[in-house]
Design an enzyme around this catalytic site. Structure first.
Site, PDB file in Angstrom:
ATOM      1  N   ASP A  51       0.847  -1.187   0.000  1.00 22.17           N
ATOM      2  CA  ASP A  51       0.000   0.000   0.000  1.00 22.17           C
ATOM      3  C   ASP A  51       0.888   1.245   0.000  1.00 22.17           C
ATOM      4  OD1 ASP A  51      -2.924   1.070   0.604  1.00 22.17           O
ATOM      5  OD2 ASP A  51      -1.527   2.211   1.845  1.00 22.17           O
ATOM      6  N   LYS A  99      -2.194   6.247  -4.355  1.00 27.07           N
ATOM      7  CA  LYS A  99      -3.249   7.205  -4.042  1.00 27.07           C
ATOM      8  C   LYS A  99      -3.003   8.550  -4.715  1.00 27.07           C
ATOM      9  CE  LYS A  99      -3.531   4.957   0.448  1.00 27.07           C
ATOM     10  NZ  LYS A  99      -2.175   4.400   0.522  1.00 27.07           N
ATOM     11  N   TYR A 119       3.621   9.683   0.575  1.00 26.19           N
ATOM     12  CA  TYR A 119       4.563   9.027   1.478  1.00 26.19           C
ATOM     13  C   TYR A 119       6.016   9.344   1.116  1.00 26.19           C
ATOM     14  CZ  TYR A 119       0.389   6.278   2.683  1.00 26.19           C
ATOM     15  OH  TYR A 119      -0.883   5.879   3.044  1.00 26.19           O
ATOM     16  N   HIS A 156      -6.972  10.052  -2.127  1.00 22.14           N
ATOM     17  CA  HIS A 156      -6.395   9.953  -0.783  1.00 22.14           C
ATOM     18  C   HIS A 156      -7.272  10.625   0.278  1.00 22.14           C
ATOM     19  CE1 HIS A 156      -2.212   9.420   1.246  1.00 22.14           C
ATOM     20  NE2 HIS A 156      -3.176   9.228   2.104  1.00 22.14           N
TER      21      HIS A 156
END
Length: 328
Positions: free
Chosen positions: A46, A80, A51, A113
């Protein structure tokens, strides 16, 4: 061959019920963590633009494939769409950037997201763009854009038509937003990803998604643990050390973390715990050889106090000088 069971999505796709969350995995160790996880049986990873480690995740994925641990077809890769890319003309370029970073031709699942549209930041200016529009401003903050979710979703649907995303879905949406989306979606969302743990059970949301054949992925299955360093939780809120959790763990001969993950999978949700150590990766995967009793499940669910740790209505004001609630 991975022994992790799968959840069948409304598209017929098989999504592994356990994945590795890559939020906060350090760039320097990320490729090795991906390989170690794959060797431990993980096939689901994921990821997200926000990130900031998709290049490193991609390096790990390439090693997994090159070393014959798993084929691309055996892997499930989720990413996302970030808040700054909600305008129709930015959705596909955002995914193409993610695919370039990951070194892939498609993702298995692409999610919106947050139901938050922010002012566009060009890739070459700052990537990932994060939350604040101009960090160098005298009073940096978020700048919202007036972009309907319908515009973003219809652009997401075109990603499926272009075979860049096999499945699409949403994160951090409530029932009302999903209900509205379903009124116009020609491609229905396959997955909702939300915060879920015994302090935030979200029973009505789960029941609604089940009725609409939308699979649910739980993030922050351990509750407060991910949020101490961010100042968004206190150690007194720990589920890992909660008496109810530890007593059940002792009764099952499992760790408190395994109990919390098992509670998640027995509710029918997909879980994506983050870990960087081989020991914890293996421990988190060892949740399919035992079952919690109905009484144990009830005891855990009874801990609910609607405690949301990941709440833009709190952290955006504290960290980004902008009050931006999306939940009541």
């Amino acid at each position: 061959m991975s022994s992790i069971p799968a959840v069948t999505l409304n598209t017929g796709a098989q999504m592994p019920q356990l994945g590795l969350g890559t939020w906060k995995i350090d760039k320097t160790t990320c490729p090795e963590v991906i390989v170690t996880a794959a060797k431990a049986g993980y096939r689901h990873f994921d990821c997200a633009c926000d990130y900031g480690n998709e290049v490193e995740v991609g390096q790990g994925i390439q090693r997994v494939i090159d070393e014959g641990i798993a084929t691309r077809e055996e892997l499930w890769i989720t990413s996302k769409l970030w808040n700054t890319y909600h305008a129709a003309e930015h959705v596909q370029p955002a995914l193409e950037k993610t695919l370039s970073d990951l070194g892939l031709g498609y993702v298995d699942l692409y999610l919106i997201h947050f139901p938050i549209a922010l002012k566009f930041v060009p890739f070459e200016e700052r990537y990932p763009p994060e939350w604040v529009y101009d960090p160098k401003a005298e009073h940096p903050g978020m700048i919202a854009e007036s972009i309907p979710i319908r515009e973003t979703w219809e652009a997401m649907e075109r990603l499926v038509e272009a075979s860049l995303a096999k499945n699409i879905g949403v994160c951090n949406f409530n029932v009302a937003l999903i209900r509205d989306l379903l009124n116009y979606a020609s491609v229905r969302p396959s997955v909702l990803q939300v915060e879920l743990h015994p302090l935030l059970t979200q029973e009505k949301l789960l029941r609604y998604c089940e009725s609409e054949e939308i699979a649910v992925t739980a993030f922050s299955s351990f509750g407060a643990e991910s949020y101490y360093a961010l100042g968004m939780a206190q150690p007194t809120e720990s589920l890992i050390k909660h008496d109810v959790v530890t007593n059940i763990a002792n009764a099952c001969g499992k760790s408190p973390g395994q109990v919390l993950l098992r509670w998640g999978v027995q509710r029918g949700t997909i879980v994506i715990p983050k870990s960087s150590s081989e020991g914890h990766l293996k421990e988190n995967a060892a949740i399919f050889d035992f079952e919690l009793t109905a009484e144990q499940m009830s005891q855990l669910s009874a801990l609910n106090i609607d405690r949301r740790f990941n709440d833009p209505g709190d952290f955006c004001e504290a960290a980004f000088n902008t009050f931006f609630p999306i939940y009541d």
